[in-house]
Every structure is written in C-alpha cells, then in structure tokens.
Design an enzyme around this catalytic site. Structure first.
Site, PDB file in Angstrom:
ATOM      1  N   GLY A  73     -26.860 -21.628  27.242  1.00  0.00           N
ATOM      2  CA  GLY A  73     -25.646 -21.582  26.304  1.00  0.00           C
ATOM      3  C   GLY A  73     -24.820 -20.321  24.885  1.00  0.00           C
TER       4      GLY A  73
ATOM      5  CE  LYS B 106     -25.876 -26.303  31.655  1.00  0.00           C
ATOM      6  NZ  LYS B 106     -26.168 -25.543  30.119  1.00  0.00           N
TER       7      LYS B 106
ATOM      8  CD  GLU C 276     -31.839 -24.035  33.208  1.00  0.00           C
ATOM      9  OE1 GLU C 276     -31.118 -23.712  33.563  1.00  0.00           O
ATOM     10  OE2 GLU C 276     -31.203 -25.360  32.929  1.00  0.00           O
TER      11      GLU C 276
ATOM     12  CD  GLU D 223     -26.184 -28.954  28.725  1.00  0.00           C
ATOM     13  OE1 GLU D 223     -25.930 -29.251  29.790  1.00  0.00           O
ATOM     14  OE2 GLU D 223     -26.904 -27.769  28.333  1.00  0.00           O
TER      15      GLU D 223
ATOM     16  CG  ASN E  46     -25.518 -27.384  35.376  1.00  0.00           C
ATOM     17  OD1 ASN E  46     -24.580 -27.979  35.803  1.00  0.00           O
ATOM     18  ND2 ASN E  46     -26.839 -27.252  34.370  1.00  0.00           N
TER      19      ASN E  46
ATOM     20  CB  SER F 114     -28.516 -16.657  28.100  1.00  0.00           C
ATOM     21  OG  SER F 114     -26.933 -18.113  27.143  1.00  0.00           O
TER      22      SER F 114
ATOM     23  CG  HIS G  20     -29.816 -29.138  32.245  1.00  0.00           C
ATOM     24  ND1 HIS G  20     -29.679 -29.114  31.320  1.00  0.00           N
ATOM     25  CD2 HIS G  20     -29.468 -28.650  32.737  1.00  0.00           C
ATOM     26  CE1 HIS G  20     -29.121 -27.837  31.074  1.00  0.00           C
ATOM     27  NE2 HIS G  20     -28.880 -27.324  32.102  1.00  0.00           N
TER      28      HIS G  20
HETATM   29  P1  13P Z   1     -26.319 -20.879  30.451  1.00  0.00           P
HETATM   30  O1  13P Z   1     -26.257 -19.943  31.591  1.00  0.00           O
HETATM   31  O2  13P Z   1     -24.320 -21.070  30.461  1.00  0.00           O
HETATM   32  O3  13P Z   1     -27.034 -21.023  29.164  1.00  0.00           O
HETATM   33  O4  13P Z   1     -26.044 -22.745  31.077  1.00  0.00           O
HETATM   34  C1  13P Z   1     -28.052 -22.288  31.727  1.00  0.00           C
HETATM   35  C2  13P Z   1     -28.351 -24.139  32.026  1.00  0.00           C
HETATM   36  O5  13P Z   1     -28.132 -24.854  31.726  1.00  0.00           O
HETATM   37  C3  13P Z   1     -28.224 -23.745  33.692  1.00  0.00           C
HETATM   38  O6  13P Z   1     -28.655 -24.945  33.961  1.00  0.00           O
END
Ligand code: 13P
Length: 257
Positions: A178, A12, A172, A102, A10, A218, A100
């Site tokens: 992150g 982002k 997640e 976010e 992803n 992560s 997601h």
């Molecule tokens: P990270 O791997 O940067 O923690 O992000 C995970 C994520 O949100 C994947 O959708």
C-alpha cells in the site's frame, strides 16, 4: 513441471455487498473460457461478501475462485466474532489467506496462530494462501531471507508434503504494501527463491517446485511483467489494484501463459 500462475485479489476491508456484487460481475464479464487452463483467479472479499460474490460467479459459471481473508481454527463454539473453516467452506470458498502482515501487525497474530489456521484449513479441505514478509528494519539489517524462511517453517509445522502441495505462499514485504514502493524484481526473486529452497528442505524438491509462490506489495499493471518474469514468482496477491476491474484484469492477463 510448469506451475499454473495465480492472480488473487485481496480486497481487504473494502466493498460492501452492493459494491462487491458489481465488481464481481464486471470481473466475471471479462472472463474467457480459455483462461481456465492458463491462470487461476481468486477473489478474497470480506466475510459478508463471500456468499454474494460466489453467487454471481456460480450464476455466470465462471471459473473464478473465492477465498476468505482470515479464519479461526476451532470448528464451532464460544468464540465471539470469529468465523470457522466449515462456515467459509459453506460460503463457497476454496482458498483462505492466512497470516497477512496486517493481521500479524494490527491484530497480534503469531506464527503459532498462523500454523493452527493452516492446519485447520487443510483439515477442512481448503487451501491456505500463507503470507510472509519482512519489515523495513529486517530488510535494512540484511536478514530478510532468514526471517521469511523462519515464518515459512513455523507456518508449515506439522504439515506433510501432500498437504503442503495444496498451499500457496505469498511473499509480501511489509514496506511495499500500500506504499507504492514495490520490491524490485531482483529483491522479490531473491526472497521467493529462498522461500522455495526452504520449502524444498521441508517437503522435498518435487513438492517445492510444484508449489506456487506469489509476490504482493504495490503490484500494478506497470510493474507486473518484470515481477512475474522472475523464475520463482508465480503470480500476485493484489490489494489496491484488485479494487478496480480494469487494473485487476490487466494483471490477470499479464500472468497468463
Ligand atoms: P497492495 O497491492 O495494496 O500494496 O496490497 C498488497 C497486499 O497486502 C495484498 O495482500
């Protein structure tokens, strides 16, 4: 039945078209024919990169799939700023991330919205990667399993077992995204097992056993082995570590059977 593992990147809101093409080309250069049977690799770039990324993969004839990061449930019309299922399908998508954290946290996406998107994708012959995950407050309260299972139930409302089997679920935990703070393999497994049990209640044991459940938060080359060794974790949804070819390929190789 053995589930084919999946590694999905992803990106982002990273990588404009030029960077996206370069990174896809690097990933594609690392792809080997024998991966095809062992792992499903998905790249989920921003909307504007979908077609250029797909074009690179088509030219190279590499069996890497493309997914969008979001979609709107209506087919067309006066919905300024939105992108529909037929539009992302035309760009070459097979998958789409839905719900997601976010999107839920920053853009107000509700469980009902997630459900509408899941059903619109399935109706348009695309496969949703449905994200669920708890905040630190929920984890500290000790209600993680109930929380993520309620998200799963809501996301799949009105979906039958045949369609559910095409979907992927990504667990997640928000506090691990992150932050560099990964869930322990035991924590991740406990939640993923609870999700699979919920899927079995909804769709029956056979379908639940066939569906892939990914871990995200992560994940990196240092912690991937222990996570994917867990029986209910079938791969990863990767943010930061998918932005570099080296680390993403290491993650793909870690999950290959
Ligand atoms: P990270 O791997 O940067 O923690 O992000 C995970 C994520 O949100 C994947 O959708």
């Amino acid at each position: 039945m053995a589930r084919k593992p999946m590694m999905a990147g992803n990106w982002k809101m990273n990588n404009a078209i030029g960077e996206a093409v370069v990174l896809t080309q690097e990933i594609s250069n690392n792809w080997w024919k024998d991966w095809e049977d062992k792992v499903e690799v998905v790249i989920c770039p921003p909307f504007v990169d979908l077609k250029p990324v797909k074009t690179v993969l088509e030219f190279d004839k590499t069996k890497i799939f493309v997914g969008a990061q979001n979609v709107y449930w209506e087919e067309a019309g006066a919905f300024t700023g939105e992108v529909s299922v037929p539009m992302i399908r035309e760009c070459g998508c097979d998958y789409c991330i839905v719900g997601h954290s976010e999107r839920r946290g920053l853009f107000g996406e509700t469980n009902e919205d997630v459900n509408k998107k899941v059903r619109a994708l399935l109706g348009g012959r695309l496969k949703p990667i449905v994200c669920v995950g708890e905040s630190l407050a929920v984890r500290d309260e000790g209600t993680t399993n109930e929380y993520v299972c309620a998200q799963v139930k809501a996301a799949f409302a009105g979906v039958d077992a045949e369609d559910a089997a095409k979907c992927v679920v990504a667990y997640e935990p928000i506090w691990a995204i992150g932050t560099g703070r990964t869930a322990t393999p035991e924590q991740a497994e406990e939640a993923c097992a609870a999700i699979r049990a919920q899927l079995a209640v909804l769709f029956g044991e056979e379908t639940a056993q066939a569906m892939r459940i990914l871990y995200g938060g992560s994940m990196n080359p240092g912690n991937v082995d222990a996570l994917v060794a867990e029986p209910d974790i079938d791969g990863g949804l990767i943010g930061g570590a998918s932005l570099k070819c080296d680390s993403f390929i290491q993650l793909v190789k870690a999950v290959m059977q």
